[in-house]
Design a protein around this motif. Sequence first.
Motif, PDB file in Angstrom:
ATOM      1  N   VAL A  97       0.832  -1.204   0.000  1.00 27.87           N
ATOM      2  CA  VAL A  97       0.000   0.000   0.000  1.00 27.87           C
ATOM      3  C   VAL A  97       0.865   1.252   0.000  1.00 27.87           C
ATOM      4  O   VAL A  97       1.690   1.451   0.907  1.00 27.87           O
ATOM      5  N   PHE A  98       0.667   2.086  -0.990  1.00 30.93           N
ATOM      6  CA  PHE A  98       1.378   3.366  -1.059  1.00 30.93           C
ATOM      7  C   PHE A  98       0.575   4.412  -0.306  1.00 30.93           C
ATOM      8  O   PHE A  98      -0.576   4.687  -0.644  1.00 30.93           O
ATOM      9  N   ILE A  99       1.180   4.970   0.734  1.00 31.21           N
ATOM     10  CA  ILE A  99       0.498   6.010   1.516  1.00 31.21           C
ATOM     11  C   ILE A  99       1.144   7.379   1.317  1.00 31.21           C
ATOM     12  O   ILE A  99       0.589   8.390   1.727  1.00 31.21           O
ATOM     13  N   CYS A 100       2.333   7.395   0.728  1.00 36.01           N
ATOM     14  CA  CYS A 100       3.074   8.612   0.431  1.00 36.01           C
ATOM     15  C   CYS A 100       3.398   9.384   1.713  1.00 36.01           C
ATOM     16  O   CYS A 100       3.085   8.958   2.818  1.00 36.01           O
ATOM     17  N   LYS A 116      -7.219   9.997 -14.051  1.00 41.08           N
ATOM     18  CA  LYS A 116      -6.924  10.874 -15.183  1.00 41.08           C
ATOM     19  C   LYS A 116      -5.543  10.613 -15.771  1.00 41.08           C
ATOM     20  O   LYS A 116      -5.356  10.669 -16.993  1.00 41.08           O
ATOM     21  N   ASN A 117      -4.571  10.305 -14.927  1.00 41.14           N
ATOM     22  CA  ASN A 117      -3.185  10.297 -15.380  1.00 41.14           C
ATOM     23  C   ASN A 117      -2.573   8.920 -15.606  1.00 41.14           C
ATOM     24  O   ASN A 117      -1.564   8.813 -16.309  1.00 41.14           O
ATOM     25  N   LEU A 118      -3.150   7.868 -15.034  1.00 42.49           N
ATOM     26  CA  LEU A 118      -2.575   6.535 -15.195  1.00 42.49           C
ATOM     27  C   LEU A 118      -3.371   5.724 -16.214  1.00 42.49           C
ATOM     28  O   LEU A 118      -4.591   5.610 -16.105  1.00 42.49           O
ATOM     29  N   ARG A 119      -2.679   5.158 -17.170  1.00 40.36           N
ATOM     30  CA  ARG A 119      -3.324   4.305 -18.166  1.00 40.36           C
ATOM     31  C   ARG A 119      -3.454   2.881 -17.631  1.00 40.36           C
ATOM     32  O   ARG A 119      -2.615   2.408 -16.873  1.00 40.36           O
ATOM     33  N   SER A 172      -0.470  15.947  -2.656  1.00 42.53           N
ATOM     34  CA  SER A 172      -0.087  17.147  -3.389  1.00 42.53           C
ATOM     35  C   SER A 172      -0.482  17.008  -4.851  1.00 42.53           C
ATOM     36  O   SER A 172      -1.000  15.969  -5.273  1.00 42.53           O
ATOM     37  N   GLU A 173      -0.208  18.077  -5.619  1.00 45.18           N
ATOM     38  CA  GLU A 173      -0.448  18.046  -7.054  1.00 45.18           C
ATOM     39  C   GLU A 173       0.861  17.908  -7.832  1.00 45.18           C
ATOM     40  O   GLU A 173       0.922  18.217  -9.018  1.00 45.18           O
ATOM     41  N   LYS A 174       1.915  17.461  -7.185  1.00 44.06           N
ATOM     42  CA  LYS A 174       3.154  17.186  -7.882  1.00 44.06           C
ATOM     43  C   LYS A 174       2.968  15.978  -8.802  1.00 44.06           C
ATOM     44  O   LYS A 174       2.190  15.066  -8.504  1.00 44.06           O
ATOM     45  N   ALA A 175       3.744  15.954  -9.897  1.00 43.80           N
ATOM     46  CA  ALA A 175       3.672  14.829 -10.822  1.00 43.80           C
ATOM     47  C   ALA A 175       4.022  13.521 -10.125  1.00 43.80           C
ATOM     48  O   ALA A 175       3.614  12.432 -10.568  1.00 43.80           O
ATOM     49  N   TYR A 176       4.762  13.609  -9.054  1.00 49.38           N
ATOM     50  CA  TYR A 176       5.120  12.457  -8.233  1.00 49.38           C
ATOM     51  C   TYR A 176       3.883  11.664  -7.817  1.00 49.38           C
ATOM     52  O   TYR A 176       3.931  10.441  -7.651  1.00 49.38           O
ATOM     53  N   MET A 177       2.768  12.366  -7.653  1.00 48.39           N
ATOM     54  CA  MET A 177       1.559  11.733  -7.123  1.00 48.39           C
ATOM     55  C   MET A 177       0.830  10.871  -8.144  1.00 48.39           C
ATOM     56  O   MET A 177      -0.122  10.180  -7.789  1.00 48.39           O
ATOM     57  N   TRP A 178       1.232  10.944  -9.418  1.00 48.75           N
ATOM     58  CA  TRP A 178       0.625  10.028 -10.400  1.00 48.75           C
ATOM     59  C   TRP A 178       1.709   9.308 -11.201  1.00 48.75           C
ATOM     60  O   TRP A 178       1.531   8.948 -12.352  1.00 48.75           O
ATOM     61  N   SER A 179       2.848   9.096 -10.551  1.00 44.66           N
ATOM     62  CA  SER A 179       3.920   8.329 -11.178  1.00 44.66           C
ATOM     63  C   SER A 179       3.412   6.956 -11.607  1.00 44.66           C
ATOM     64  O   SER A 179       2.604   6.325 -10.911  1.00 44.66           O
ATOM     65  N   ASN A 180       3.900   6.477 -12.736  1.00 49.18           N
ATOM     66  CA  ASN A 180       3.504   5.158 -13.215  1.00 49.18           C
ATOM     67  C   ASN A 180       3.914   4.057 -12.250  1.00 49.18           C
ATOM     68  O   ASN A 180       3.387   2.951 -12.291  1.00 49.18           O
ATOM     69  N   GLN A 181       4.838   4.368 -11.355  1.00 46.83           N
ATOM     70  CA  GLN A 181       5.271   3.399 -10.355  1.00 46.83           C
ATOM     71  C   GLN A 181       4.139   2.991  -9.417  1.00 46.83           C
ATOM     72  O   GLN A 181       4.202   1.934  -8.786  1.00 46.83           O
TER      73      GLN A 181
END
Length: 398
Positions: A139-142, A175-178, A146-155
């Motif tokens: 589980v990714f809890i970060c 919106k950002n992950l395929r 935020s609205e940084k691109a980090y928050m929708w990394s493909n990782q």
Amino acid sequence: MRALPVLASAVDFAKKRLKAQQQRGQVNRYAKHLFHLPQGEQRYRVGLYFADEMVNAYQLRQWYAPLQQLAQSVPVVVITRQPGTALALSEECPLPVHLAPTIGDVEALIDSQRIDVVFYVNQNIKNFQMIRFNEPNHVFICHGESEKAYMWSNQLKSYDYVFGAGQAARDRLAKNLRNYDATSRTRLVGRPQIDTEYLAPYSLNAKLPTVLYAPTWEGDRPSMNYGSVTSHGVKIIESLIADGGFNIIFRPHPRSGVNVEEYGADVARIRQKLSEANPGSAGRLLFDDTAHWGWQWSKADACITDISAVAYDFLATGKPIFITTPVSPEAVVADSPALEQLPSLNSVQAENAAELIHQALEMEDAERNALIERYFGDITPGASMSRFISETLDLLDN
């Protein structure tokens, strides 16, 4: 000529390996509890995996309190990979710390315990050495919304679930992950940190409003260059000091200046300005480099910050907030309700920061209240903490 860099790299690697061996020897002699593996009902059920050095410990500190609450229901452990980090965390962390420097140590931990959930607060490449185990829910809890691109990394696809704060987090991933089912793979837990009481290490002038200026760092790549210290920061602080009607809490990101020397130098300039002005000021002018993050929310009446997790932590308080506009054209700025609706502050406006904050403190902002609902859901006291614990316990049974 290429042999020289290769030789230097080999020497550097050897030094790091020797240091790690020395630290492990120190652990074996003085901190054997870091290798302890409990038995029976005391076996760990939830782990927070942290493979970093202590310079990034700020990412995990904000989860101490929620994990302490969770530990009242199930045994929780912080899993580290570096001896130095394990030793340092064992001095400050209120939870058990386990050191697993080798893959064999990680396997022994998984095989001997009942870990059903592993949390991750960052995207360290060593996360994949834990993610390869099929049994736990990863589980990714970060370390902050935020609205940084980090928050929708493909990782993020690597994790079984993402614990997001509210519907905005789910929408962001959709919106950002395929090829990613954001509905089933995100669980909305609010921001449990806001349900924790934090003791303030400083006293302030209670007769004056308090402004928190908490910029992020310069980033490690052009797309993440959101930091405002150099472009805005000095002007913001000068405006607030000249006004004379505020307490000021300046809290720079702990990594400020790591990649850009000028950025760190400007942090030092602001520190000096606060120090020089403080003796003659009616308000308290603080350079805040304390380890813990949270007490600032309750003490501050308004906040200026960058595109970072600080914005979302403070947004949940319902108090006035300004988001600085990055001056770098390469910084990725997402289309989001928060960035579109919250007041922005460009580098020119920074000179009038004091006046803008006075105006904001006198206004009621209905749009901000609607944003809070979208980004955090129910923020009544205890609601976020309850959701975090409930969603975690639910994964123990799946």
